[in-house]
Each structure stands twice: as C-alpha cells, then as structure tokens.
Design an enzyme around this catalytic site. Structure first.
Site, PDB file in Angstrom:
ATOM      1  N   ASP A 133       0.861  -1.172   0.000  1.00  0.00           N
ATOM      2  CA  ASP A 133       0.000   0.000   0.000  1.00  0.00           C
ATOM      3  C   ASP A 133       0.908   1.236   0.000  1.00  0.00           C
ATOM      4  OD1 ASP A 133      -2.520   1.515   0.447  1.00  0.00           O
ATOM      5  OD2 ASP A 133      -1.582   1.948   2.378  1.00  0.00           O
ATOM      6  N   TYR A 179      -0.266   5.163   0.430  1.00  0.00           N
ATOM      7  CA  TYR A 179      -0.596   6.254   1.356  1.00  0.00           C
ATOM      8  C   TYR A 179      -0.791   5.707   2.778  1.00  0.00           C
ATOM      9  CZ  TYR A 179      -1.605   8.756  -2.990  1.00  0.00           C
ATOM     10  OH  TYR A 179      -1.528   9.319  -4.244  1.00  0.00           O
ATOM     11  N   SER A 188      -2.312   0.617  -4.831  1.00  0.00           N
ATOM     12  CA  SER A 188      -2.875   1.804  -4.208  1.00  0.00           C
ATOM     13  C   SER A 188      -4.204   2.259  -4.795  1.00  0.00           C
ATOM     14  CB  SER A 188      -1.862   2.949  -4.336  1.00  0.00           C
ATOM     15  OG  SER A 188      -2.369   4.168  -3.843  1.00  0.00           O
ATOM     16  N   ASN A 189      -4.919   3.049  -3.983  1.00  0.00           N
ATOM     17  CA  ASN A 189      -6.118   3.744  -4.433  1.00  0.00           C
ATOM     18  C   ASN A 189      -5.796   4.888  -5.397  1.00  0.00           C
ATOM     19  OD1 ASN A 189      -8.176   2.338  -3.131  1.00  0.00           O
ATOM     20  ND2 ASN A 189      -8.116   3.604  -1.298  1.00  0.00           N
TER      21      ASN A 189
END
Length: 234
Positions: free
Chosen positions: A9, A11, A122-123
């Site tokens: 991941d 953030y 990640s988003n």
C-alpha cells in the site's frame, strides 16, 4: 517454494500523508498547542477515505484525486478555513510530493536483495503514483504499480484484490499485502491473501474482526527482516 509477491500500500504505508502539515501551517498556523495544521491534515485524510468508501459502495467511481480535492474542500468549509483556490491547488500539488516514512528507503533496499517481487498497490491514480513515488525517491526499488483506477473502484472491494493478483500473476497463497491501513488488511484477508499490518503508531488498535493480519511489524526494516534472504520462508 514460490517466492512471495509483496503488495505495498502507498498512502499511510510507504508515504506519509501528514507531510502536508508543513504547507498547511503556512495557511492555518500552528494553532493552539501547535495542533491546528496536524488536526486539519488528519481530518482531511479521514474524509478522503470516507469518500472512497462512499463512491465504492454507490458504484459511482470518482478517482482518488477527486476524492482528495472534495475532502479538502469539505475540511476548509467545516473548519471555516477560508483558503483561496490557489492555496488549495498548492495543497493538492503537495499530495504529489509527500515524503516517504523514514524507514522506507532502508527497508526497501533490504528487500531488493531478497527473492521477492515488490509492487505498489494503491487507491491512487497511476500517473499520480508514479510522480509521488519518484518524488519520494523510492520508485527504483519497486517492480511496478497496480492502481485501483484500472478497475474503477476502491479498496476494500474484493475486485481490487483480484485485480492485483491478475496483474501480478500471483496466487493468494503466495501474496502478501503490506499496509498500515486496517481496512486494507481486512480486505486482503477476506480475499484470501496474506497480510502484514504495519503498525506505525504504537497506540493503534486493530479492528476486532475475524480478518486479522497474519503478522504485525513496527516499520519496514522489520518487514524486510521477515522476508529478506528467504522469500518463500515467510
């Protein structure tokens, strides 16, 4: 045995979202007790994630940059911080320049010597992630980037974790999510992946759910020691 694939991941795991605090202090000041900018930063991050959850559940995807800007506008209104458009634009630029946590470079360097595949997961939008990871000086340690933008939804939607496995060419049994976000850990475990919770704050408490992490570490160097030298051993 097959060497593991590590899904990092970004953030809150590799990148410190509190890095916007320095820029926020220029507009909000340190505030009483020196907390105004930090509190705004925390609220912004929480609202940002809330918006991704909402859009994901509604099936009305808006990319992570949109969620971040909407969360910023909300925080400005709710805190009565009258930041002009130029200041808000600069804060958004800061999200592409956030620093890596202090332990990240050393941890990734150690892991690069191990027989493991390392991908950012990640988003964030792919273009934003490439700029962010490059600015933080850690992109060279990673084998690539997998973004939820490619499937138009957000973590912890099961479709996101299936997409990662397809892109990485790995199986749930051989894949580990490394994340500082409990909701992400739960999502990966529910999807059948292994997961290691990076507990960056000692006081943090994991959700009392059945989707518990397989392992917990305090920093990325500890993660590297778990995997380094014997990929499949982990």
């Amino acid at each position: 045995m097959t060497a593991p694939t590590l899904a990092f991941d970004v953030y809150g795991t590799l990148i410190d979202t509190a890095g916007v605090t320095v820029e926020l202090e220029k507009h909000l000041g340190a505030g009483k007790g020196g907390h105004a900018a930090a509190e705004f930063s925390d609220r912004w991050r929480l609202k940002q994630l809330e918006y991704t959850f909402r859009y994901g559940l509604m099936g009305r995807y808006r990319d992570f940059r949109v969620c971040t800007r909407q969360a910023l506008d909300y925080c400005c209104e709710s805190s009565r911080a009258d930041l002009p458009a130029a200041a808000r634009d600069r804060l958004m630029e800061c999200y592409l320049e956030l620093p890596a946590f202090d332990d990240v470079s050393a941890g990734l360097e150690l892991l690069s010597r191990a027989r493991v595949k390392m991908l950012a997961f990640s988003n964030g939008r792919p273009d934003d992630l490439e700029q962010l990871l490059g600015s933080a000086g850690i992109d060279a340690h990673l084998d690539g980037v997998v973004s939820v933008h490619e499937v138009q939804t957000f973590k912890p939607d099961p479709a996101v974790y299936r997409h990662f496995l397809a892109r990485a060419g790995s199986t749930p049994r051989d894949t580990w999510l490394i994340s500082g976000n409990p909701f992400d850990i739960c999502g990966a475990r529910a999807a059948g992946m292994h997961a290691l919770w990076l507990r960056r704050q000692p006081q943090a408490v994991f959700d009392p759910w059945e989707f518990a992490p397989d392992a917990v570490a305090a920093d990325l160097v500890e993660v590297a020691r778990r995997f380094a030298g014997a990929g499949a051993r982990a």
